[in-house]
Design a protein around this motif. Structure first.
Motif, PDB file in Angstrom:
ATOM      1  N   UNK A  94     149.466  78.235 -44.083  1.00 12.17           N
ATOM      2  CA  UNK A  94     148.321  78.657 -44.896  1.00 12.17           C
ATOM      3  C   UNK A  94     147.906  80.090 -44.568  1.00 12.17           C
ATOM      4  N   UNK A  95     147.982  80.460 -43.291  1.00  9.94           N
ATOM      5  CA  UNK A  95     147.687  81.847 -42.910  1.00  9.94           C
ATOM      6  C   UNK A  95     148.720  82.801 -43.511  1.00  9.94           C
ATOM      7  N   UNK A  96     149.986  82.365 -43.573  1.00  5.81           N
ATOM      8  CA  UNK A  96     151.012  83.177 -44.227  1.00  5.81           C
ATOM      9  C   UNK A  96     150.702  83.389 -45.695  1.00  5.81           C
ATOM     10  N   UNK A  97     150.184  82.367 -46.366  1.00  7.57           N
ATOM     11  CA  UNK A  97     149.800  82.512 -47.776  1.00  7.57           C
ATOM     12  C   UNK A  97     148.648  83.505 -47.924  1.00  7.57           C
ATOM     13  N   UNK A  98     147.673  83.417 -47.019  1.00 11.78           N
ATOM     14  CA  UNK A  98     146.534  84.336 -47.081  1.00 11.78           C
ATOM     15  C   UNK A  98     146.986  85.776 -46.797  1.00 11.78           C
ATOM     16  N   UNK A  99     147.849  85.947 -45.803  1.00 13.50           N
ATOM     17  CA  UNK A  99     148.366  87.296 -45.505  1.00 13.50           C
ATOM     18  C   UNK A  99     149.139  87.865 -46.688  1.00 13.50           C
ATOM     19  N   UNK A 100     149.949  87.013 -47.309  1.00 12.69           N
ATOM     20  CA  UNK A 100     150.753  87.471 -48.456  1.00 12.69           C
ATOM     21  C   UNK A 100     149.862  87.851 -49.628  1.00 12.69           C
ATOM     22  N   UNK A 101     148.719  87.176 -49.759  1.00 20.61           N
ATOM     23  CA  UNK A 101     147.795  87.442 -50.853  1.00 20.61           C
ATOM     24  C   UNK A 101     146.987  88.711 -50.610  1.00 20.61           C
ATOM     25  N   UNK A 102     146.570  88.941 -49.370  1.00 14.80           N
ATOM     26  CA  UNK A 102     145.629  90.019 -49.101  1.00 14.80           C
ATOM     27  C   UNK A 102     146.273  91.346 -48.729  1.00 14.80           C
ATOM     28  N   UNK A 103     147.409  91.313 -48.058  1.00 17.57           N
ATOM     29  CA  UNK A 103     148.008  92.556 -47.583  1.00 17.57           C
ATOM     30  C   UNK A 103     148.986  93.141 -48.600  1.00 17.57           C
ATOM     31  N   UNK A 104     148.993  94.458 -48.760  1.00 21.24           N
ATOM     32  CA  UNK A 104     149.940  95.056 -49.707  1.00 21.24           C
ATOM     33  C   UNK A 104     151.386  95.021 -49.197  1.00 21.24           C
ATOM     34  N   UNK A 105     151.582  95.098 -47.896  1.00 18.40           N
ATOM     35  CA  UNK A 105     152.923  95.046 -47.323  1.00 18.40           C
ATOM     36  C   UNK A 105     152.959  94.079 -46.159  1.00 18.40           C
ATOM     37  N   UNK A 106     153.844  93.081 -46.226  1.00 23.00           N
ATOM     38  CA  UNK A 106     153.911  92.070 -45.175  1.00 23.00           C
ATOM     39  C   UNK A 106     155.297  91.990 -44.557  1.00 23.00           C
ATOM     40  N   UNK A 107     156.151  92.939 -44.840  1.00 25.34           N
ATOM     41  CA  UNK A 107     157.479  92.945 -44.236  1.00 25.34           C
ATOM     42  C   UNK A 107     158.316  91.763 -44.672  1.00 25.34           C
ATOM     43  N   UNK A 108     158.961  91.119 -43.699  1.00 32.58           N
ATOM     44  CA  UNK A 108     159.881  90.025 -44.008  1.00 32.58           C
ATOM     45  C   UNK A 108     159.173  88.735 -44.397  1.00 32.58           C
ATOM     46  N   UNK A 109     157.864  88.689 -44.352  1.00 35.78           N
ATOM     47  CA  UNK A 109     157.136  87.526 -44.841  1.00 35.78           C
ATOM     48  C   UNK A 109     157.253  87.427 -46.363  1.00 35.78           C
ATOM     49  N   UNK A 110     157.529  88.540 -47.011  1.00 35.06           N
ATOM     50  CA  UNK A 110     157.753  88.553 -48.457  1.00 35.06           C
ATOM     51  C   UNK A 110     159.189  88.134 -48.723  1.00 35.06           C
ATOM     52  N   UNK A 111     159.355  86.991 -49.387  1.00 41.47           N
ATOM     53  CA  UNK A 111     160.691  86.479 -49.675  1.00 41.47           C
ATOM     54  C   UNK A 111     160.996  86.588 -51.150  1.00 41.47           C
ATOM     55  N   UNK A 112     160.092  86.136 -51.984  1.00 43.28           N
ATOM     56  CA  UNK A 112     160.242  86.191 -53.435  1.00 43.28           C
ATOM     57  C   UNK A 112     159.082  86.997 -53.998  1.00 43.28           C
ATOM     58  N   UNK A 113     158.662  86.681 -55.211  1.00 40.77           N
ATOM     59  CA  UNK A 113     157.511  87.369 -55.773  1.00 40.77           C
ATOM     60  C   UNK A 113     156.252  86.939 -55.028  1.00 40.77           C
ATOM     61  N   UNK A 114     155.211  87.708 -55.170  1.00 40.75           N
ATOM     62  CA  UNK A 114     153.963  87.395 -54.467  1.00 40.75           C
ATOM     63  C   UNK A 114     153.462  86.001 -54.852  1.00 40.75           C
ATOM     64  N   UNK A 115     153.456  85.684 -56.137  1.00 41.57           N
ATOM     65  CA  UNK A 115     152.985  84.376 -56.590  1.00 41.57           C
ATOM     66  C   UNK A 115     153.814  83.246 -55.988  1.00 41.57           C
ATOM     67  N   UNK A 116     155.130  83.383 -56.014  1.00 36.93           N
ATOM     68  CA  UNK A 116     156.005  82.336 -55.493  1.00 36.93           C
ATOM     69  C   UNK A 116     155.787  82.138 -53.998  1.00 36.93           C
ATOM     70  N   UNK A 117     155.668  83.231 -53.260  1.00 35.22           N
ATOM     71  CA  UNK A 117     155.427  83.128 -51.816  1.00 35.22           C
ATOM     72  C   UNK A 117     154.090  82.451 -51.519  1.00 35.22           C
ATOM     73  N   UNK A 118     153.039  82.858 -52.224  1.00 32.16           N
ATOM     74  CA  UNK A 118     151.720  82.270 -51.983  1.00 32.16           C
ATOM     75  C   UNK A 118     151.739  80.780 -52.324  1.00 32.16           C
ATOM     76  N   UNK A 119     152.340  80.435 -53.459  1.00 26.72           N
ATOM     77  CA  UNK A 119     152.396  79.028 -53.860  1.00 26.72           C
ATOM     78  C   UNK A 119     153.207  78.205 -52.856  1.00 26.72           C
ATOM     79  N   UNK A 120     154.343  78.730 -52.420  1.00 23.98           N
ATOM     80  CA  UNK A 120     155.199  77.984 -51.494  1.00 23.98           C
ATOM     81  C   UNK A 120     154.531  77.807 -50.142  1.00 23.98           C
TER      82      UNK A 120
END
Length: 156
Positions: A94-120
């Motif tokens: 859940x913290x990974x989802x919040x980081x992916x939503x709030x930060x403009x750059x998250x490095x390797x935490x970004x796997x797919x599109x922002x929406x897909x990462x947050x949903x997953x």
């Protein structure tokens, strides 16, 4: 291989499946990669989380934070603190989802599109946390229809 057009700085590729114009070329232009790509685009937000001159761990701190929290949760689970460990794993996702939503750059935490990462990350984190809270014995959370559903499926 489709012909490439350059409009400004971003290359575009003619879509080979659209209807042709008078000269026989496809009309519709797309920004998708051609069939045989030489490289793939990074996901949006896949840039560094810190400056380029920072050491590698500092550039990937969101991923390291999530992974280290999951590792701690797995350790607690292995040490017979099942509920606390699995809650920590769910919380890390859940913290990974919040980081992916709030930060403009998250490095390797970004796997797919922002929406897909947050949903997953969000769905998996929520599912793991809910399952941890409903685990037996002495569940912290009781879902009223779950017992009836289980009884119905096993007796029929």
């Amino acid at each position: 291989m489709p012909a490439e057009d350059t409009h400004g700085t971003e290359p575009t590729v003619r879509d080979a499946i659209s209807a042709p114009d008078a000269e026989g070329r496809p009309r519709r232009v797309t920004r998708r990669f051609p069939l045989f790509t030489r490289d793939t685009a990074r996901p949006e937000g896949g840039g560094r989380a810190a400056a380029g001159d920072a050491p590698a761990p500092a550039r990937q701190w969101p991923m390291l934070l999530v992974l280290s929290t999951v590792a701690l949760g797995l350790l607690l689970t292995a040490l017979d603190l099942f509920r606390l460990g699995t809650l920590l794993i769910g919380g890390a996702l859940l913290a990974g989802a919040v980081l992916r939503w709030t930060l403009p750059g998250v490095g390797m935490l970004a796997v797919r599109s922002r929406f897909t990462d947050i949903a997953t990350y969000g769905v998996l984190g929520l599912a793991i946390a809910l399952l941890a809270m409903t685990a037996q014995p002495k569940p912290w959370l009781e879902i009223p229809f779950l017992k009836d559903t289980l009884h119905f499926t096993l007796t029929k």
